[in-house]
Enzyme design. Structure first.
Site, PDB file in Angstrom:
ATOM      1  N   ASP A  21       0.827  -1.215   0.000  1.00  0.00           N
ATOM      2  CA  ASP A  21       0.000   0.000   0.000  1.00  0.00           C
ATOM      3  C   ASP A  21       0.863   1.267   0.000  1.00  0.00           C
ATOM      4  O   ASP A  21       1.965   1.268   0.545  1.00  0.00           O
ATOM      5  CB  ASP A  21      -0.920  -0.020   1.232  1.00  0.00           C
ATOM      6  CG  ASP A  21      -2.053   0.982   1.103  1.00  0.00           C
ATOM      7  OD1 ASP A  21      -2.416   1.338  -0.041  1.00  0.00           O
ATOM      8  OD2 ASP A  21      -2.572   1.422   2.142  1.00  0.00           O
ATOM      9  N   GLY A  24      -0.174   5.485  -4.381  1.00  0.00           N
ATOM     10  CA  GLY A  24      -0.798   6.770  -4.735  1.00  0.00           C
ATOM     11  C   GLY A  24      -0.186   7.909  -3.946  1.00  0.00           C
ATOM     12  O   GLY A  24       0.153   8.970  -4.511  1.00  0.00           O
ATOM     13  N   ARG A  25      -0.019   7.708  -2.645  1.00  0.00           N
ATOM     14  CA  ARG A  25       0.553   8.768  -1.807  1.00  0.00           C
ATOM     15  C   ARG A  25       2.020   9.008  -2.142  1.00  0.00           C
ATOM     16  O   ARG A  25       2.503  10.134  -2.097  1.00  0.00           O
ATOM     17  CB  ARG A  25       0.367   8.418  -0.319  1.00  0.00           C
ATOM     18  CG  ARG A  25      -1.052   8.712   0.172  1.00  0.00           C
ATOM     19  CD  ARG A  25      -1.349   8.031   1.465  1.00  0.00           C
ATOM     20  NE  ARG A  25      -1.507   6.584   1.279  1.00  0.00           N
ATOM     21  CZ  ARG A  25      -1.418   5.683   2.256  1.00  0.00           C
ATOM     22  NH1 ARG A  25      -1.142   6.072   3.471  1.00  0.00           N
ATOM     23  NH2 ARG A  25      -1.609   4.405   1.992  1.00  0.00           N
ATOM     24  N   HIS A  38       2.083   3.431  -9.172  1.00  0.00           N
ATOM     25  CA  HIS A  38       1.810   2.011  -9.431  1.00  0.00           C
ATOM     26  C   HIS A  38       2.951   1.375 -10.230  1.00  0.00           C
ATOM     27  O   HIS A  38       3.314   0.223 -10.002  1.00  0.00           O
ATOM     28  CB  HIS A  38       0.480   1.842 -10.181  1.00  0.00           C
ATOM     29  CG  HIS A  38      -0.716   2.217  -9.347  1.00  0.00           C
ATOM     30  ND1 HIS A  38      -0.876   1.798  -8.050  1.00  0.00           N
ATOM     31  CD2 HIS A  38      -1.808   2.978  -9.624  1.00  0.00           C
ATOM     32  CE1 HIS A  38      -2.009   2.283  -7.559  1.00  0.00           C
ATOM     33  NE2 HIS A  38      -2.593   3.007  -8.496  1.00  0.00           N
ATOM     34  N   ASN A  69     -11.067  -2.854  -5.028  1.00  0.00           N
ATOM     35  CA  ASN A  69     -10.365  -1.901  -5.895  1.00  0.00           C
ATOM     36  C   ASN A  69     -11.096  -1.626  -7.217  1.00  0.00           C
ATOM     37  O   ASN A  69     -10.791  -0.640  -7.895  1.00  0.00           O
ATOM     38  CB  ASN A  69      -8.918  -2.343  -6.159  1.00  0.00           C
ATOM     39  CG  ASN A  69      -8.003  -2.209  -4.963  1.00  0.00           C
ATOM     40  OD1 ASN A  69      -7.061  -2.974  -4.785  1.00  0.00           O
ATOM     41  ND2 ASN A  69      -8.236  -1.219  -4.110  1.00  0.00           N
TER      42      ASN A  69
HETATM   43  C1  IPE Z   1      -5.310  -2.788  -0.133  1.00  0.00           C
HETATM   44  O1  IPE Z   1      -5.036  -1.439  -0.306  1.00  0.00           O
HETATM   45  C2  IPE Z   1      -5.343  -3.491  -1.446  1.00  0.00           C
HETATM   46  C3  IPE Z   1      -4.070  -3.623  -2.152  1.00  0.00           C
HETATM   47  C4  IPE Z   1      -2.900  -3.231  -1.725  1.00  0.00           C
HETATM   48  C5  IPE Z   1      -4.153  -4.280  -3.427  1.00  0.00           C
HETATM   49  P1  IPE Z   1      -6.173  -0.347  -0.407  1.00  0.00           P
HETATM   50  O2  IPE Z   1      -5.500   0.968  -0.572  1.00  0.00           O
HETATM   51  O3  IPE Z   1      -7.162  -0.721  -1.442  1.00  0.00           O
HETATM   52  O4  IPE Z   1      -6.873  -0.459   1.031  1.00  0.00           O
HETATM   53  P2  IPE Z   1      -7.808   0.567   1.792  1.00  0.00           P
HETATM   54  O5  IPE Z   1      -8.872   1.002   0.838  1.00  0.00           O
HETATM   55  O6  IPE Z   1      -6.961   1.716   2.213  1.00  0.00           O
HETATM   56  O7  IPE Z   1      -8.320  -0.186   2.978  1.00  0.00           O
HETATM   57  C1  IPE Z   2      -1.725   0.190  -3.353  1.00  0.00           C
HETATM   58  O1  IPE Z   2      -1.473   1.545  -3.365  1.00  0.00           O
HETATM   59  C2  IPE Z   2      -1.949  -0.359  -4.748  1.00  0.00           C
HETATM   60  C3  IPE Z   2      -3.321  -0.816  -4.999  1.00  0.00           C
HETATM   61  C4  IPE Z   2      -4.302  -0.809  -4.150  1.00  0.00           C
HETATM   62  C5  IPE Z   2      -3.572  -1.333  -6.332  1.00  0.00           C
HETATM   63  P1  IPE Z   2      -2.655   2.588  -3.345  1.00  0.00           P
HETATM   64  O2  IPE Z   2      -3.058   2.912  -4.731  1.00  0.00           O
HETATM   65  O3  IPE Z   2      -3.762   2.144  -2.461  1.00  0.00           O
HETATM   66  O4  IPE Z   2      -1.936   3.838  -2.704  1.00  0.00           O
HETATM   67  P2  IPE Z   2      -2.546   4.876  -1.676  1.00  0.00           P
HETATM   68  O5  IPE Z   2      -3.073   4.108  -0.500  1.00  0.00           O
HETATM   69  O6  IPE Z   2      -3.634   5.616  -2.392  1.00  0.00           O
HETATM   70  O7  IPE Z   2      -1.387   5.751  -1.316  1.00  0.00           O
HETATM   71 MG    MG Z   3      -4.165   2.391  -0.478  1.00  0.00          MG
END
Ligand code: IPE
Ligand code: IPE
Ligand code: MG
Length: 250
Positions: A21, A24-25, A38, A69
């Site tokens: 996780d 995005g951040r 990603h 997702n």
């Molecule tokens: C969990 O991360 C799923 C994956 C890393 C694939 P998310 O970013 O989707 O989880 P939440 O929404 O913060 O709980």
């Molecule tokens: C995890 O990173 C990747 C997936 C869930 C596919 P995120 O995309 O959830 O990143 P954040 O949590 O928004 O930073």
């Molecule tokens: Mg996330």
């Protein structure tokens, strides 16, 4: 020869599951678009298998796309699926060279054809490898897995001559054999990066006794040293499975 079926060294988790996780951040912190996060995250996912292998970990599962997702913006979902379709064939030669057996946990049937085919090809071309299992969790949800397990159990009960007795005698072990993970090793260490302290529907059944480890690092910043630190933290823990410390130390 090392094998994913061989015993793991003491202190080394046999199966490590990772909620990757923070992509995005990470991107936002760099002034980049989410897709860049990603992409960087996919590159770290490729490397973490090698790092795990070096440590003697036999099974590594990576949470790449959850059942929830799909609710992200369409463009991001499409980009993630495109990245998967592009990355997997590129990584395949390396997986073959390193003896990685690629497996999938989750329902891949709703994936776009290109991504699904890339997954099927990687599974087929690495199925005889035995150095390490890489389990990619795709369209995976722990609750969905348990519901599918219940459906499977009902079918199994119907096939029993005394289904009432079979139901009364159902054990967690028998029920686990009905889950998608039935032939996969139980999770020993569950790592989540990105600073959130939640499971987000990952490995619910095996979370019962997995050791949890949360890191504030965004996934694209996770390094070989960070994996080593997580494993050292795991090695220092005492897994009691309900028993007393005296019992497990004997
Ligand atoms: C969990 O991360 C799923 C994956 C890393 C694939 P998310 O970013 O989707 O989880 P939440 O929404 O913060 O709980
Ligand atoms: C995890 O990173 C990747 C997936 C869930 C596919 P995120 O995309 O959830 O990143 P954040 O949590 O928004 O930073
Ligand atoms: Mg996330």
């Amino acid at each position: 020869m090392s094998s994913s079926k061989q015993a793991t060294k003491p202190g080394i988790p046999n199966h490590v599951g990772i909620v990757m996780d923070g992509n995005g951040r990470w991107a936002k912190s760099q002034g980049k678009v989410r897709l860049e996060g990603h992409k960087k995250g996919a590159d770290v996912a490729r490397q973490v298998v090698r790092w795990a292998q070096k440590l003697g970990i036999r099974h590594i599962s990576l949470y790449a796309f959850s059942t929830e997702n799909w609710d992200r913006p369409k463009l991001e979902v499409r980009a993630l699926m495109g990245l998967l379709a592009m990355m997997l064939p590129k990584t395949l030669p390396e997986m073959k060279e390193n003896g990685v057996r690629f497996r999938v946990l989750g329902d891949i049937s709703p994936l776009p054809a290109k991504a699904r085919k890339a997954v099927e090809q990687a599974c087929a071309e690495t199925c005889d490898n035995s150095a390490i299992d890489l389990i990619l969790c795709l369209n995976y949800g722990g609750q969905q897995e348990i519901v599918a397990g219940v459906q499977q159990t009902v079918k199994w009960l119907e096939s029993q001559s005394d289904s009432e007795k079979a139901l009364a005698e159902l054990t967690p072990e028998t029920f686990r054999s009905m889950l998608w993970r039935h032939d996969m090793a139980p999770v020993d260490l569950l790592i989540r990066t990105g600073g959130e302290c939640r499971i987000s529907n990952f490995h619910l059944w095996d979370a019962a006794y997995a050791e949890l480890y949360f890191s504030d690092l965004f996934w694209p910043d996770f390094t070989e040293n960070d994996l080593q630190i997580a494993v050292e933290d795991y090695a220092a823990r005492e897994r009691r499975f309900g028993k007393t410390s005296e019992q497990v130390c004997r």
